[in-house]
Motif scaffolding. Structure first.
Motif, PDB file in Angstrom:
ATOM      1  N   GLN A  73       0.807  -1.216   0.000  1.00  0.00           N
ATOM      2  CA  GLN A  73       0.000   0.000   0.000  1.00  0.00           C
ATOM      3  C   GLN A  73       0.846   1.275   0.000  1.00  0.00           C
ATOM      4  OE1 GLN A  73      -3.272  -0.341   3.001  1.00  0.00           O
ATOM      5  NE2 GLN A  73      -2.592  -2.471   3.124  1.00  0.00           N
ATOM      6  N   LEU A  74       2.074   1.188   0.514  1.00  0.00           N
ATOM      7  CA  LEU A  74       2.971   2.354   0.568  1.00  0.00           C
ATOM      8  C   LEU A  74       4.324   1.981  -0.018  1.00  0.00           C
ATOM      9  CD1 LEU A  74       4.064   5.136   1.529  1.00  0.00           C
ATOM     10  CD2 LEU A  74       4.441   4.101   3.789  1.00  0.00           C
ATOM     11  N   LEU A  75       4.792   2.802  -0.955  1.00  0.00           N
ATOM     12  CA  LEU A  75       6.146   2.656  -1.499  1.00  0.00           C
ATOM     13  C   LEU A  75       6.917   3.934  -1.201  1.00  0.00           C
ATOM     14  CD1 LEU A  75       8.439   1.475  -3.250  1.00  0.00           C
ATOM     15  CD2 LEU A  75       7.257   2.400  -5.271  1.00  0.00           C
ATOM     16  N   VAL A  76       8.079   3.783  -0.553  1.00  0.00           N
ATOM     17  CA  VAL A  76       8.965   4.910  -0.274  1.00  0.00           C
ATOM     18  C   VAL A  76      10.245   4.705  -1.072  1.00  0.00           C
ATOM     19  CG1 VAL A  76      10.180   6.246   1.479  1.00  0.00           C
ATOM     20  CG2 VAL A  76       8.034   5.088   2.070  1.00  0.00           C
ATOM     21  N   LEU A  77      10.565   5.647  -1.954  1.00  0.00           N
ATOM     22  CA  LEU A  77      11.803   5.585  -2.734  1.00  0.00           C
ATOM     23  C   LEU A  77      12.797   6.599  -2.191  1.00  0.00           C
ATOM     24  CD1 LEU A  77      10.390   5.359  -6.376  1.00  0.00           C
ATOM     25  CD2 LEU A  77      11.406   3.508  -5.035  1.00  0.00           C
ATOM     26  N   CYS A  78      14.052   6.189  -2.042  1.00  0.00           N
ATOM     27  CA  CYS A  78      15.095   7.072  -1.510  1.00  0.00           C
ATOM     28  C   CYS A  78      16.414   6.764  -2.214  1.00  0.00           C
ATOM     29  CB  CYS A  78      15.224   6.910   0.005  1.00  0.00           C
ATOM     30  SG  CYS A  78      15.493   5.216   0.534  1.00  0.00           S
ATOM     31  N   ILE A 137      11.064  -5.497  -9.813  1.00  0.00           N
ATOM     32  CA  ILE A 137       9.921  -5.408 -10.741  1.00  0.00           C
ATOM     33  C   ILE A 137      10.164  -6.331 -11.932  1.00  0.00           C
ATOM     34  CG2 ILE A 137       8.764  -3.909 -12.402  1.00  0.00           C
ATOM     35  CD1 ILE A 137       9.054  -1.617 -10.419  1.00  0.00           C
ATOM     36  N   ASN A 138      11.385  -6.304 -12.470  1.00  0.00           N
ATOM     37  CA  ASN A 138      11.722  -7.146 -13.627  1.00  0.00           C
ATOM     38  C   ASN A 138      11.639  -8.633 -13.288  1.00  0.00           C
ATOM     39  OD1 ASN A 138      12.171  -4.885 -15.217  1.00  0.00           O
ATOM     40  ND2 ASN A 138      14.370  -4.830 -14.802  1.00  0.00           N
ATOM     41  N   ARG A 139      11.873  -8.971 -12.034  1.00  0.00           N
ATOM     42  CA  ARG A 139      11.783 -10.375 -11.602  1.00  0.00           C
ATOM     43  C   ARG A 139      10.368 -10.742 -11.158  1.00  0.00           C
ATOM     44  NH1 ARG A 139      17.010 -12.774  -9.311  1.00  0.00           N
ATOM     45  NH2 ARG A 139      18.676 -11.447 -10.107  1.00  0.00           N
ATOM     46  N   LYS A 140       9.429  -9.829 -11.353  1.00  0.00           N
ATOM     47  CA  LYS A 140       8.028 -10.051 -10.968  1.00  0.00           C
ATOM     48  C   LYS A 140       7.866 -10.279  -9.469  1.00  0.00           C
ATOM     49  CE  LYS A 140       7.082 -10.121 -15.405  1.00  0.00           C
ATOM     50  NZ  LYS A 140       6.488  -8.934 -16.075  1.00  0.00           N
ATOM     51  N   ALA A 141       8.806  -9.733  -8.684  1.00  0.00           N
ATOM     52  CA  ALA A 141       8.742  -9.923  -7.231  1.00  0.00           C
ATOM     53  C   ALA A 141       8.008  -8.773  -6.543  1.00  0.00           C
ATOM     54  CB  ALA A 141      10.154 -10.052  -6.654  1.00  0.00           C
ATOM     55  N   LEU A 142       7.773  -7.680  -7.253  1.00  0.00           N
ATOM     56  CA  LEU A 142       7.067  -6.536  -6.691  1.00  0.00           C
ATOM     57  C   LEU A 142       5.902  -6.158  -7.578  1.00  0.00           C
ATOM     58  CD1 LEU A 142       9.878  -4.111  -5.425  1.00  0.00           C
ATOM     59  CD2 LEU A 142       8.195  -5.331  -4.031  1.00  0.00           C
ATOM     60  N   ASP A 143       4.785  -5.878  -6.952  1.00  0.00           N
ATOM     61  CA  ASP A 143       3.579  -5.460  -7.672  1.00  0.00           C
ATOM     62  C   ASP A 143       3.023  -4.218  -6.992  1.00  0.00           C
ATOM     63  OD1 ASP A 143       1.238  -5.148  -9.041  1.00  0.00           O
ATOM     64  OD2 ASP A 143       0.224  -6.875  -8.130  1.00  0.00           O
ATOM     65  N   PHE A 144       3.086  -3.099  -7.707  1.00  0.00           N
ATOM     66  CA  PHE A 144       2.626  -1.828  -7.140  1.00  0.00           C
ATOM     67  C   PHE A 144       1.274  -1.393  -7.710  1.00  0.00           C
ATOM     68  CE2 PHE A 144       7.399  -1.112  -6.922  1.00  0.00           C
ATOM     69  CZ  PHE A 144       7.477  -1.439  -5.577  1.00  0.00           C
ATOM     70  N   SER A 145       0.542  -2.318  -8.273  1.00  0.00           N
ATOM     71  CA  SER A 145      -0.704  -1.966  -8.954  1.00  0.00           C
ATOM     72  C   SER A 145      -1.789  -1.479  -8.005  1.00  0.00           C
ATOM     73  CB  SER A 145      -1.225  -3.174  -9.748  1.00  0.00           C
ATOM     74  OG  SER A 145      -1.502  -4.259  -8.862  1.00  0.00           O
ATOM     75  N   GLU A 146      -1.629  -1.733  -6.702  1.00  0.00           N
ATOM     76  CA  GLU A 146      -2.673  -1.330  -5.760  1.00  0.00           C
ATOM     77  C   GLU A 146      -2.158  -0.409  -4.654  1.00  0.00           C
ATOM     78  OE1 GLU A 146      -5.356  -4.352  -4.375  1.00  0.00           O
ATOM     79  OE2 GLU A 146      -4.967  -5.638  -6.114  1.00  0.00           O
ATOM     80  N   ILE A 147      -1.015   0.235  -4.880  1.00  0.00           N
ATOM     81  CA  ILE A 147      -0.528   1.122  -3.826  1.00  0.00           C
ATOM     82  C   ILE A 147      -1.406   2.372  -3.731  1.00  0.00           C
ATOM     83  CG2 ILE A 147       1.846   0.320  -4.128  1.00  0.00           C
ATOM     84  CD1 ILE A 147       2.481   3.115  -5.273  1.00  0.00           C
ATOM     85  N   HIS A 148      -1.542   2.869  -2.513  1.00  0.00           N
ATOM     86  CA  HIS A 148      -2.321   4.081  -2.257  1.00  0.00           C
ATOM     87  C   HIS A 148      -1.428   5.310  -2.137  1.00  0.00           C
ATOM     88  CE1 HIS A 148      -5.748   1.511  -1.671  1.00  0.00           C
ATOM     89  NE2 HIS A 148      -5.204   0.917  -0.615  1.00  0.00           N
ATOM     90  N   TRP A 149      -0.173   5.098  -1.662  1.00  0.00           N
ATOM     91  CA  TRP A 149       0.710   6.231  -1.399  1.00  0.00           C
ATOM     92  C   TRP A 149       2.107   5.946  -1.962  1.00  0.00           C
ATOM     93  CZ3 TRP A 149      -1.952   3.756   2.661  1.00  0.00           C
ATOM     94  CH2 TRP A 149      -3.092   4.442   3.117  1.00  0.00           C
ATOM     95  N   LEU A 150       2.678   6.954  -2.587  1.00  0.00           N
ATOM     96  CA  LEU A 150       4.062   6.895  -3.084  1.00  0.00           C
ATOM     97  C   LEU A 150       4.818   8.082  -2.509  1.00  0.00           C
ATOM     98  CD1 LEU A 150       6.381   5.944  -4.959  1.00  0.00           C
ATOM     99  CD2 LEU A 150       5.353   7.349  -6.754  1.00  0.00           C
ATOM    100  N   VAL A 151       5.941   7.812  -1.865  1.00  0.00           N
ATOM    101  CA  VAL A 151       6.779   8.872  -1.299  1.00  0.00           C
ATOM    102  C   VAL A 151       8.110   8.892  -2.038  1.00  0.00           C
ATOM    103  CG1 VAL A 151       8.004   9.705   0.742  1.00  0.00           C
ATOM    104  CG2 VAL A 151       5.725   8.695   0.984  1.00  0.00           C
ATOM    105  N   LEU A 152       8.474  10.047  -2.570  1.00  0.00           N
ATOM    106  CA  LEU A 152       9.795  10.257  -3.176  1.00  0.00           C
ATOM    107  C   LEU A 152      10.601  11.073  -2.180  1.00  0.00           C
ATOM    108  CD1 LEU A 152       8.705  11.239  -6.810  1.00  0.00           C
ATOM    109  CD2 LEU A 152       9.275   8.964  -5.940  1.00  0.00           C
ATOM    110  N   ASP A 153      11.470  10.411  -1.425  1.00  0.00           N
ATOM    111  CA  ASP A 153      12.243  11.096  -0.390  1.00  0.00           C
ATOM    112  C   ASP A 153      13.621  11.465  -0.935  1.00  0.00           C
ATOM    113  OD1 ASP A 153      12.705  12.239   2.035  1.00  0.00           O
ATOM    114  OD2 ASP A 153      13.282  10.387   3.049  1.00  0.00           O
ATOM    115  N   GLU A 154      14.090  12.662  -0.596  1.00  0.00           N
ATOM    116  CA  GLU A 154      15.351  13.192  -1.147  1.00  0.00           C
ATOM    117  C   GLU A 154      15.300  13.133  -2.675  1.00  0.00           C
ATOM    118  OE1 GLU A 154      17.405  14.616   0.744  1.00  0.00           O
ATOM    119  OE2 GLU A 154      17.689  13.591   2.645  1.00  0.00           O
ATOM    120  N   ALA A 155      14.209  13.664  -3.238  1.00  0.00           N
ATOM    121  CA  ALA A 155      14.009  13.584  -4.686  1.00  0.00           C
ATOM    122  C   ALA A 155      15.131  14.266  -5.457  1.00  0.00           C
ATOM    123  CB  ALA A 155      12.664  14.221  -5.053  1.00  0.00           C
ATOM    124  N   ASP A 156      15.622  15.391  -4.941  1.00  0.00           N
ATOM    125  CA  ASP A 156      16.698  16.095  -5.640  1.00  0.00           C
ATOM    126  C   ASP A 156      17.945  15.239  -5.742  1.00  0.00           C
ATOM    127  OD1 ASP A 156      17.001  16.224  -2.887  1.00  0.00           O
ATOM    128  OD2 ASP A 156      17.861  18.230  -2.881  1.00  0.00           O
TER     129      ASP A 156
END
Length: 560
Positions: A73-78, A137-156
């Motif tokens: 439901q939540l993906l945080v990218l950093c 994602i390429n290994r089909k181990a992650l599925d983000f099709s139903e996430i509600h929230w995406l956080v891009l932390d330290e985007a710069d």
């Protein structure tokens, strides 16, 4: 909202926050928590590192997450492994009393198979670095099709590290209905572009303006010549005893070079940069957090994710190109209500860059002179008494009977003897040292460039062997005016030999229609000089910088 208890967060989350000793939210938390809890719009939040961003986005999301679902439901990218692990640790602490919430970190430098196994536990929260998320994602181990929230932390920082394509790939794997929160320390053009392309009419929160950052941080700069820069750094460290600091450099090579210089001179220092293995990075950061070392030499990228609140100094050994990065670096000191000091070492030719930083940031940066030997010893004496009066812990025990009869000495005499013993080596080092030449910046004209300094180095420095003037067949030949003389940034300490220099020149000019004549080659300790036929000047300048010698970056400039 002055207290966490005034929020609408669940009792379980408030209990976890209380266990951590948090009572009052930070400014970013005051503005972000109620917004995420009640609004469906996307968000851009501008705030410096160390302002409590993880709690700002994770606490309200943890309060809304469906712990009965086993979907992500939540993906945080950093940007870095260190920040990934720190965010994961924080979220697990905040969800301490939410037993059905699972959080998994995915990052490079660790076994992907172990991470795939951990994903089989069906976590609702994923914290990851872009590269490893793409792999999964390429290994089909992650599925983000139903996430509600995406956080891009330290985007710069993610964008500056070259993750733009990865971010766009990941974003394309997420539903349009998600809510996206972009957190960044700066708002550069790339961050603005990402926000326009992937966020929908976002609300903006900005916390920690430049004026607020500088309130409890004093900014100083020291002008010093190219050849004196390391000695100037040593003097600044000696004149500021008991410091706990980060020294920022521009490149990995410079970072390691400065760290080696400090360690060879007896300082508790180490380097943090991208050429280190993950195990080496973990070791260095652990030593710094535990204060087993008190000086960390780092690149801007490597220092991201290092959350330390008690830094006393930030030293800019090299100025950044972006004024906002200067503010971001400096903001790492002066946290938790403490005062901090930001010191910049600038070469005379960096006048314009410093003026630009001052103009854009509106920071009052005061010019100071490199400390003299007498000033350093005075500061060291004060540092001894500072430790004496602030450190009260008994580290070991001993029998007082071991203390000899000292009645013949006054307390002043005893202190004098102890200080002489403590500072003897340092005082002898500076006893015959000349003061570093003071340089004044001029508003009307620029001071001499580093190339002119290098010409002085060339005249005054120790010469290497002068038997390098040979043609392709190895036969001696005369110098002539048809040669360009180059300064080269590697030397003997990099295990560079003349045969290596010949090979480097050959590779840099291999696409030319003919081979250039090669003149004098001088391999000195820290750098070198070589001569190449003038017609090949552009090939050397354009091609050599993209090459590496034994993993080290190479740089050549015209020496005259």
């Amino acid at each position: 909202m002055n207290l966490f208890t005034e929020t609408n967060l669940s009792p379980e989350i408030l209990k976890a926050v209380g266990d951590l000793g948090f009572v009052s939210p930070t400014e970013i938390q005051k503005q972000t928590i109620p917004f995420i809890s009640s609004d469906i719009r996307d968000l851009i939040a501008l705030a410096q590192t160390g302002t409590g961003k993880t709690a700002a986005f994770s606490l309200p999301i943890l309060d809304m997450i469906d712990d009965g679902s086993r979907k992500i439901q939540l993906l945080v990218l950093c940007p870095t492994r260190e920040l990934c692990l720190q965010i994961t640790k924080d979220i697990k602490n905040y969800s301490k009393y939410l037993p059905n919430i699972k959080t998994t970190a995915v990052y490079g430098g660790s076994s992907i198979m172990e991470q795939i196994r951990s994903l089989k536990e069906k976590p609702q929260i994923i914290v990851g670095t872009p590269g490893r998320v793409i792999d999964l994602i390429n290994r089909k181990a992650l599925d983000f099709s139903e996430i509600h929230w995406l956080v891009l932390d330290e985007a710069d920082e993610m964008l500056s590290m070259g993750f733009k394509d990865d971010l766009e790939t990941i974003l394309s794997e997420t539903p349009e209905t998600k809510q996206t929160f972009l957190f960044s320390a700066t708002m550069n053009k790339e961050v603005e572009r990402i926000s326009k392309n992937y966020l929908t009419k976002p609300h903006r929160i900005s916390v920690g303006s430049i004026n607020e950052v500088k309130k409890n941080i004093s900014h100083e700069f020291y002008v010093v010549g190219y050849r004196q820069k390391k000695e100037a750094l040593k003097r600044l460290i000696d004149a500021n005893p008991n410091q706990y600091s980060i020294i920022f450099c521009r490149t990995r090579m410079e970072t390691q070079e400065i760290a080696d210089f400090l360690m060879q001179n007896g300082y508790a220092a180490d380097a943090l940069h991208g050429d280190l293995s993950q195990a080496q990075r973990d070791t260095v950061m652990k030593k710094f957090r535990l204060k087993n070392i008190d000086i960390l030499v780092a690149t801007d990228v490597a220092a991201r994710g290092l959350d330390v609140n008690s830094l006393t100094h930030v030293i800019h050994y090299s100025l950044p190109d972006d004024p906002e990065v200067f503010v971001h670096r400096s903001g790492r000191t002066g946290r938790a209500g403490k005062d901090g000091i930001s010191m910049a070492l600038i070469k005379p030719e960096e006048t314009r860059k410093l003026k630009q930083i001052k103009s854009v940031t509106k920071i009052d940066i005061t010019e100071k002179q490199i400390p003299t030997g007498d000033e350093i010893i005075k500061a060291q004496v004060e540092g001894v008494f500072e430790r004496l009066f602030t450190e009260h812990e008994d580290f070991f025990t001993f029998d007082d009977a071991l203390i000899p009869d000292l009645s013949e000495f006054s307390k002043e005499e005893l202190v004098h003897k102890l200080l002489q013993l403590q500072l003897r080596d340092l005082s002898m080092f500076y006893k015959d040292k000349k003061d570093l030449a003071a340089h004044k910046l001029s508003d009307e004209r620029d001071v001499p460039s580093s190339r002119s300094e290098r010409r002085r180095d060339e005249r005054d420095g120790r010469r290497g062997d002068r038997d390098g003037g040979r043609d392709r067949g190895g036969k001696p030949r005369r110098k002539n005016d048809n040669m360009t003389r180059f300064f080269f940034n590697l030397g003997k300490r990099d295990n560079l030999k003349k045969v290596d220099m010949l090979d480097i020149i050959n590779k840099a000019t291999k696409k030319a229609r003919k081979r250039p004549d090669i003149g004098d080659i001088e391999i000195l300790e820290k750098f070198s000089f070589f001569e190449v036929e003038k017609d090949f000047t552009n090939e050397i300048l354009n091609n050599l910088s993209s090459m590496k010698f034994k993993g080290k970056e190479m740089r050549a400039e015209e020496a005259n």
